[in-house]
Motif scaffolding. Structure first.
Motif, PDB file in Angstrom:
ATOM      1  N   PHE A 336     101.097 -23.661  30.604  1.00 33.64           N
ATOM      2  CA  PHE A 336     102.360 -23.363  31.080  1.00 33.64           C
ATOM      3  C   PHE A 336     102.780 -21.817  30.436  1.00 33.64           C
ATOM      4  CE2 PHE A 336     101.727 -27.871  30.246  1.00 33.64           C
ATOM      5  CZ  PHE A 336     102.092 -28.367  31.416  1.00 33.64           C
ATOM      6  N   GLU A 337     103.726 -21.353  31.294  1.00 34.32           N
ATOM      7  CA  GLU A 337     104.267 -20.116  31.038  1.00 34.32           C
ATOM      8  C   GLU A 337     105.366 -20.196  29.781  1.00 34.32           C
ATOM      9  OE1 GLU A 337     103.270 -17.404  32.248  1.00 34.32           O
ATOM     10  OE2 GLU A 337     101.834 -18.606  33.714  1.00 34.32           O
ATOM     11  N   ASP A 338     105.538 -19.058  29.348  1.00 33.98           N
ATOM     12  CA  ASP A 338     106.445 -19.259  28.182  1.00 33.98           C
ATOM     13  C   ASP A 338     107.725 -19.857  28.329  1.00 33.98           C
ATOM     14  OD1 ASP A 338     104.628 -17.949  26.541  1.00 33.98           O
ATOM     15  OD2 ASP A 338     105.287 -15.941  26.671  1.00 33.98           O
ATOM     16  N   ARG A 339     108.264 -19.742  29.466  1.00 24.87           N
ATOM     17  CA  ARG A 339     109.759 -20.061  29.956  1.00 24.87           C
ATOM     18  C   ARG A 339     109.667 -21.617  30.007  1.00 24.87           C
ATOM     19  NH1 ARG A 339     107.663 -17.442  34.311  1.00 24.87           N
ATOM     20  NH2 ARG A 339     107.645 -18.752  36.255  1.00 24.87           N
ATOM     21  N   GLU A 340     108.625 -22.101  30.402  1.00 25.06           N
ATOM     22  CA  GLU A 340     108.430 -23.696  30.763  1.00 25.06           C
ATOM     23  C   GLU A 340     107.944 -24.355  29.204  1.00 25.06           C
ATOM     24  OE1 GLU A 340     104.918 -23.240  33.157  1.00 25.06           O
ATOM     25  OE2 GLU A 340     106.230 -23.329  35.021  1.00 25.06           O
ATOM     26  N   LYS A 341     107.377 -23.754  28.464  1.00 26.28           N
ATOM     27  CA  LYS A 341     106.776 -24.446  27.208  1.00 26.28           C
ATOM     28  C   LYS A 341     107.736 -25.151  26.393  1.00 26.28           C
ATOM     29  CE  LYS A 341     102.772 -21.496  26.488  1.00 26.28           C
ATOM     30  NZ  LYS A 341     102.162 -20.250  25.706  1.00 26.28           N
TER      31      LYS A 341
END
Length: 378
Positions: A336-341
């Motif tokens: 997952f991307e940072d904004r999703e984590k």
């Protein structure tokens, strides 16, 4: 449940502290660049697991503990134990010898005996997480929230074997096949189910989704298609082995694997499969092994559901499912991307808390805790 909630809070608190104070180390290379992951300090890792080890060692009447205590109290001292140790009709000679040596040369107090077993089991689980997990705090939380910690309170003989072999992960990564097999054979004197580790060792080797693992998946599919024949065959095979004497034991203590447990334990391998193309170039040796071990664990859980005869199968996946504690944090970090984590972590925590409550309170009725040493009856 008070003791278990306290343990959960302790593990979360010190798991966070461990991760905050972790140092970054190089664990491999990706596209020509070194990969760095956080690794916690050993002392904080030990403190995180200390609460589980302490309460597991101090228990008196929890699940099958009373039976184990009665057996320990009946063991003679080593000088008079020849017939007990070498009784060919009895199981687990290694466990009997280990217990008798403790009773003779360390203490005849069952709490000391339970504490030694809890210490070995806890440290053997903690060390691979300390060495290989990219997020020790999450791994420790998963050990609690997935209820794998309960093996230290119920089924400790088999878990002692599972924990020791888990600590031997480095032997698999270094292809120390002979030494690994020798250790498995020794551990089989504690619990004979350890023999399953030998064929599974070869299935777990190599790249994820290779021919061996796909063959294993094929066997699971065939078992699902021919459920009744498979169950009858499995029963016939088991009844001709040393497991036959433990059939009644497992029927009384394990009523099969629930679909919820199968789903929870299969989440890591499902994620690994769905995002296999995204992670294929990032895989390190430990993650490749963890994916294969996770696949084996899920497969055995499914088979145990198919063969719902209660013949021990629901307990076999513990030898492999502990690799989920390493795999799931790595997948969340790399998929997952940072904004999703942050959102994904919140969802994961809520879901595992839900499972912990379901398993401990609804399914097991709180799994009451009793300790004469601590004067507790909860």
């Amino acid at each position: 449940m008070t003791v278990y909630w306290f343990m959960m809070a302790w593990v979360i608190l010190f798991g966070i502290l461990a991760q905050v104070s972790a140092r970054r180390v190089c664990v491999g290379e990706y596209l020509g660049e070194d990969i760095y992951e956080p690794r916690v300090h050993l002392f904080v890792a030990v403190v995180t697991f200390a609460v589980i080890i302490f309460f597991a060692g101090a228990r008196t009447h929890v699940a099958d503990t009373t039976t184990y205590i009665n057996i320990f109290n009946e063991y003679p001292l080593f000088q008079n134990a020849h017939d007990i140790i070498f009784d060919s009709s009895a199981r687990e000679p290694g466990f009997r010898l280990f217990s008798i040596l403790i009773k003779t040369y360390i203490s005849d107090n069952y709490t000391v005996w339970l504490s030694i077993i809890a210490l070995i089991s806890g440290i053997c689980v903690m060390f691979p997480l300390y060495k290989y997990s990219c997020n020790f705090g999450v791994s420790a939380f998963l050990f609690m929230a997935s209820c794998q910690f309960t093996w230290m309170f119920n089924g400790m003989r088999q878990f002692l074997v599972a924990a020791i072999i888990f600590s031997c992960t480095g032997l698999i990564l270094k292809n120390k096949t002979l030494l690994y097999i020798i250790i498995v054979c020794i551990l089989s004197t504690i619990h004979k189910s350890a023999f399953i580790l030998i064929p599974m060792y070869f299935i777990a080797q190599g790249e994820p989704w290779n021919k061996r693992t796909m063959l294993f998946i094929g066997c699971i599919v065939l078992a699902m298609l021919f459920t009744s024949k498979f169950t009858n065959l499995l029963t016939d095979v088991v009844e001709q082995t040393d497991y036959a004497s433990s059939v009644n034991e497992f029927k009384s203590t394990d009523d099969g694997t629930s679909p919820i447990r199968i789903l929870v334990e299969s989440v890591p391998i499902i994620l690994a499969f769905i995002y296999r193309n995204k992670i294929k170039d990032k895989l390190t040796p430990i993650i490749k092994l963890s994916i294969n071990m996770s696949l084996i664990a899920s497969g055995l859980y499914i088979i145990s559901k198919i063969a719902s005869s209660g013949i021990l199968l629901g307990r076999l996946p513990i030898y492999f499912s502990m690799y989920n504690l390493i795999l799931l944090p790595w997948l969340l970090k790399n998929i997952f991307e940072d904004r999703e984590k942050d959102l994904i972590y919140y969802i994961m925590i809520l879901c595992y808390f839900g499972f912990f409550y379901y398993q401990m309170v609804i399914t097991w009725g709180g799994m009451g805790y009793s300790s004469q040493l601590l004067n507790l009856e909860i």
